[in-house]
Every structure is written in structure tokens, then in C-alpha cells.
Motif scaffolding. Structure first.
Motif, PDB file in Angstrom:
ATOM      1  N   ALA A   1       0.838  -1.198   0.000  1.00  0.00           N
ATOM      2  CA  ALA A   1       0.000   0.000   0.000  1.00  0.00           C
ATOM      3  C   ALA A   1       0.873   1.248   0.000  1.00  0.00           C
ATOM      4  O   ALA A   1       1.993   1.243   0.518  1.00  0.00           O
TER       5      ALA A   1
ATOM      6  N   ALA B   1       0.829   0.074   5.123  1.00  0.00           N
ATOM      7  CA  ALA B   1      -0.217  -0.379   6.049  1.00  0.00           C
ATOM      8  C   ALA B   1      -0.743  -1.764   5.677  1.00  0.00           C
ATOM      9  O   ALA B   1      -1.120  -2.544   6.550  1.00  0.00           O
ATOM     10  N   THR B   2      -0.767  -2.072   4.392  1.00  0.00           N
ATOM     11  CA  THR B   2      -1.218  -3.387   3.939  1.00  0.00           C
ATOM     12  C   THR B   2      -0.281  -3.855   2.832  1.00  0.00           C
ATOM     13  O   THR B   2       0.414  -3.048   2.204  1.00  0.00           O
ATOM     14  N   CYS B   3      -0.268  -5.157   2.602  1.00  0.00           N
ATOM     15  CA  CYS B   3       0.518  -5.696   1.498  1.00  0.00           C
ATOM     16  C   CYS B   3      -0.024  -7.086   1.157  1.00  0.00           C
ATOM     17  O   CYS B   3      -0.690  -7.725   1.962  1.00  0.00           O
ATOM     18  N   ARG B   4       0.238  -7.489  -0.052  1.00  0.00           N
ATOM     19  CA  ARG B   4      -0.102  -8.838  -0.488  1.00  0.00           C
ATOM     20  C   ARG B   4       1.212  -9.621  -0.486  1.00  0.00           C
ATOM     21  O   ARG B   4       2.227  -9.137  -0.972  1.00  0.00           O
TER      22      ARG B   4
ATOM     23  N   ASP C   1      -3.496 -11.412   1.589  1.00  0.00           N
ATOM     24  CA  ASP C   1      -3.469  -9.991   1.939  1.00  0.00           C
ATOM     25  C   ASP C   1      -3.190  -9.870   3.424  1.00  0.00           C
ATOM     26  O   ASP C   1      -3.805 -10.558   4.240  1.00  0.00           O
ATOM     27  N   MET C   2      -2.276  -8.989   3.777  1.00  0.00           N
ATOM     28  CA  MET C   2      -1.901  -8.769   5.177  1.00  0.00           C
ATOM     29  C   MET C   2      -2.244  -7.337   5.555  1.00  0.00           C
ATOM     30  O   MET C   2      -2.096  -6.427   4.738  1.00  0.00           O
ATOM     31  N   GLU C   3      -2.666  -7.155   6.803  1.00  0.00           N
ATOM     32  CA  GLU C   3      -2.939  -5.805   7.302  1.00  0.00           C
ATOM     33  C   GLU C   3      -2.603  -5.754   8.776  1.00  0.00           C
ATOM     34  O   GLU C   3      -2.330  -6.784   9.396  1.00  0.00           O
TER      35      GLU C   3
ATOM     36  N   ALA D   1       0.837  -7.308   8.823  1.00  0.00           N
ATOM     37  CA  ALA D   1       1.535  -6.656   7.699  1.00  0.00           C
ATOM     38  C   ALA D   1       2.872  -6.092   8.168  1.00  0.00           C
ATOM     39  O   ALA D   1       3.896  -6.255   7.502  1.00  0.00           O
TER      40      ALA D   1
END
Length: 188
Positions: free
Chosen positions: A103, A127-130, A144-146, A150
Motif C-alpha cells: 500500500a 499499512a497493507t501488502c499482499r 493480503d496482510m494488514e 503486515a
């Protein structure tokens, strides 16, 4: 089942760029099992293989949320008692992880590291990432991580590139953190 010594700064091995895992065998399963034992023994939530001296692209993470279904346990520490809810173990293994689509929005978390003991600092990360990764059988997954997950996976993946969280700090803050660590070691 073995607990390994965790490398600490300024050990030069922590600057090693880890190599991809190509063999999904019993040796890898033993490494991962030992990494969990080592991480839990040190009360950590994440550990990269290089932190136990193995330059392979392997991470273990367990954010250990409180278990709402667990029976409360009464603890007695130094004369005062309190109710403690046990945490639930949610061990996760990431082999050859790759971040896809981080993100643009950043989140700041106060990070610490088993390789930089007793030092904590705010670090900004996406803040987020795959994340694409393999499991212990070599199967590929994307997720997906948050939130804290993340942050944690990005922190651990930095280790695979020879980067420590203090490397994200300004020169002044990094210098202060290393001086504090040196004083703590001298006092111990």
C-alpha cells in the motif's frame, strides 16, 4: 526440538542476504520447528532463519492473540494475584516470501527485535501488502496482510535482505539506540 542462540547486533551475519529455499525436506521442517521453539523461548512474535544463523528465506510468525475461549488462570506474582487469559498459538510459516502490491498508505508501529534486544522505535511501513509465499510442502499461496501482521511480515522479510528495523531510523536515532544497547549490555 532445539532452542538456538539468536544473533544480535553487531553480528555481521545479520547483514547477510538470505538464499531461496529449494529443498522442501525434513531438514527444512526441523529448522522451522527449532525456529518456533527459539522464538517462543525468547517471547518473540516473529523470527527469520538468519537470526539463528541460517541464511535461508524462511520466516516464522505467531502474533498469539488472546484466546477468548480459554479458561482464565489465576497467577500469583510477588504477592499480588491477577487473572490471566492464556494466548492461543497461531504459528505461521513463510518460505521464500515476496511482497506484492504494498500500500502507499503507511502505518507506524513501535517495533522491537530479538536481534536488537530491549530497543524499541516507531517505524513506518506500508499499512497493507499482499504476500506470496510457499508452505513447508512447497505449495505457493498469496494472502493480503494488514495491521500488525503486515508490519511483522515486512519486518521479518527485511531480515532476509540483511536489513534490521533500526536501519529504517534516522542516523541520530539509530546511533542513540545502539548506544543504549551497549549500555544495557555493559550493565548486564
Amino acid at each position: 526440538m532445539a532452542i538456538h542462540e539468536i544473533l544480535e547486533v553487531p553480528d555481521p551475519r545479520l547483514k547477510t542476504v538470505s538464499t531461496p529455499v529449494t529443498e522442501f525436506d525434513d531438514e527444512l521442517k526441523t529448522l522451522v520447528s527449532d525456529m518456533f521453539d527459539t522464538m517462543y523461548d525468547a517471547s518473540g512474535i516473529g523470527l527469520a532463519a538468519i537470526q539463528v544463523g541460517v541464511p535461508k528465506r524462511v520466516l516464522v510468525i505467531d502474533l498469539q492473540p488472546e484466546d477468548e475461549d480459554a479458561e482464565p488462570e489465576e497467577c500469583n506474582h510477588g504477592g499480588h494475584s491477577h487473572v490471566h487469559y492464556p494466548t492461543k498459538k497461531e504459528p505461521r510459516v513463510f518460505v521464500n516470501p515476496v511482497i506484492l502490491d504494498p500500500a502507499e498508505e503507511l502505518a507506524s508501529y513501535q517495533e522491537g527485535c530479538l536481534s536488537v534486544p530491549d530497543i524499541f522505535a516507531d517505524v513506518d511501513r506500508p499499512a497493507t501488502c499482499r504476500v506470496q509465499y510457499q508452505d513447508l510442502e512447497g505449495e505457493t499461496h498469496e494472502e493480503d496482510m494488514e495491521g500488525l501482521m503486515a508490519t511483522c511480515i515486512q519486518h521479518e522479510m527485511d531480515h532476509l535482505e540483511g536489513i534490521l528495523f533500526i536501519d529504517h531510523l534516522s542516523r541520530l536515532k539509530r546511533s542513540m539506540a545502539l548506544k543504549k544497547l551497549k549500555k544495557l549490555r555493559e550493565a548486564a
